[in-house]
Design a protein around this motif. Sequence first.
Motif, short mmCIF file in Angstrom:
data_model
loop_
_atom_site.label_atom_id
_atom_site.label_comp_id
_atom_site.label_asym_id
_atom_site.label_seq_id
_atom_site.Cartn_x
_atom_site.Cartn_y
_atom_site.Cartn_z
N ALA A 50 30.20 28.79 24.77
CA ALA A 50 29.18 28.76 23.72
C ALA A 50 29.46 29.80 22.65
N ASN A 51 29.94 30.96 23.04
CA ASN A 51 30.28 32.01 22.09
C ASN A 51 31.44 31.57 21.19
N ALA A 52 32.45 30.93 21.78
CA ALA A 52 33.59 30.46 20.99
C ALA A 52 33.18 29.36 20.01
N ILE A 53 32.33 28.46 20.46
CA ILE A 53 31.86 27.38 19.58
C ILE A 53 31.00 27.96 18.46
N TRP A 54 30.10 28.85 18.80
CA TRP A 54 29.20 29.42 17.81
C TRP A 54 29.96 30.24 16.77
N ARG A 55 31.05 30.88 17.18
CA ARG A 55 31.83 31.69 16.25
C ARG A 55 32.56 30.80 15.23
N CYS A 56 33.01 29.61 15.65
CA CYS A 56 33.77 28.74 14.76
C CYS A 56 32.91 27.68 14.06
N ALA A 65 31.44 21.51 3.63
CA ALA A 65 30.73 21.66 2.37
C ALA A 65 31.69 21.92 1.21
N HIS A 66 32.98 22.06 1.50
CA HIS A 66 34.01 22.33 0.49
C HIS A 66 33.69 23.59 -0.32
N SER A 67 33.18 24.59 0.37
CA SER A 67 32.85 25.85 -0.28
C SER A 67 33.93 26.88 0.09
N GLU A 68 34.75 27.21 -0.90
CA GLU A 68 35.85 28.15 -0.64
C GLU A 68 35.34 29.55 -0.33
N LYS A 69 34.26 29.95 -0.99
CA LYS A 69 33.71 31.29 -0.75
C LYS A 69 33.18 31.41 0.67
N LEU A 70 32.41 30.42 1.11
CA LEU A 70 31.90 30.45 2.48
C LEU A 70 33.02 30.34 3.50
N SER A 71 34.03 29.54 3.20
CA SER A 71 35.18 29.41 4.11
C SER A 71 35.89 30.74 4.26
N ASP A 72 36.05 31.48 3.17
CA ASP A 72 36.70 32.79 3.26
C ASP A 72 35.88 33.76 4.11
N ILE A 73 34.56 33.68 4.00
CA ILE A 73 33.69 34.61 4.75
C ILE A 73 33.70 34.26 6.25
N TRP A 74 33.49 33.00 6.58
CA TRP A 74 33.28 32.62 7.97
C TRP A 74 34.57 32.39 8.75
N CYS A 75 35.61 31.92 8.09
CA CYS A 75 36.83 31.54 8.82
C CYS A 75 37.71 32.72 9.19
N ASN A 76 37.45 33.90 8.64
CA ASN A 76 38.23 35.07 9.03
C ASN A 76 37.94 35.49 10.47
N SER A 77 36.69 35.34 10.92
CA SER A 77 36.35 35.72 12.28
C SER A 77 36.75 34.65 13.29
N CYS A 78 36.93 33.44 12.83
CA CYS A 78 37.25 32.33 13.70
C CYS A 78 38.75 32.21 13.96
N GLY A 79 39.54 32.57 13.00
CA GLY A 79 40.98 32.47 13.15
C GLY A 79 41.57 31.22 12.51
N HIS A 80 40.77 30.47 11.80
CA HIS A 80 41.29 29.27 11.12
C HIS A 80 41.77 29.60 9.73
#
Length: 80
Positions: A50-56, A65-80
Amino acid sequence: MIPTLFGLVAAMIFSIVTYMIYGLEGVMLRDWIDQVFLGLIFTGMAIGVANAIWRCLPCQLSKLAHSEKLSDIWCNSCGH
């Protein structure tokens, strides 16, 4: 990884304590001891998943949502 390890350690401690309290025959005759032992392990694994799913999850939603700004913020912690 940490929740799974915590579940394994908790199951080992539970196993040792129940063996000390009930003895070998008592542990083998009581079904609830096996259920609690496996429940501790599976709970740790479920929390880890659940922690791995919630993180990604936010990363995947920001990509949808095709939001580059949000992708830069959230995807750094996920590893994508």
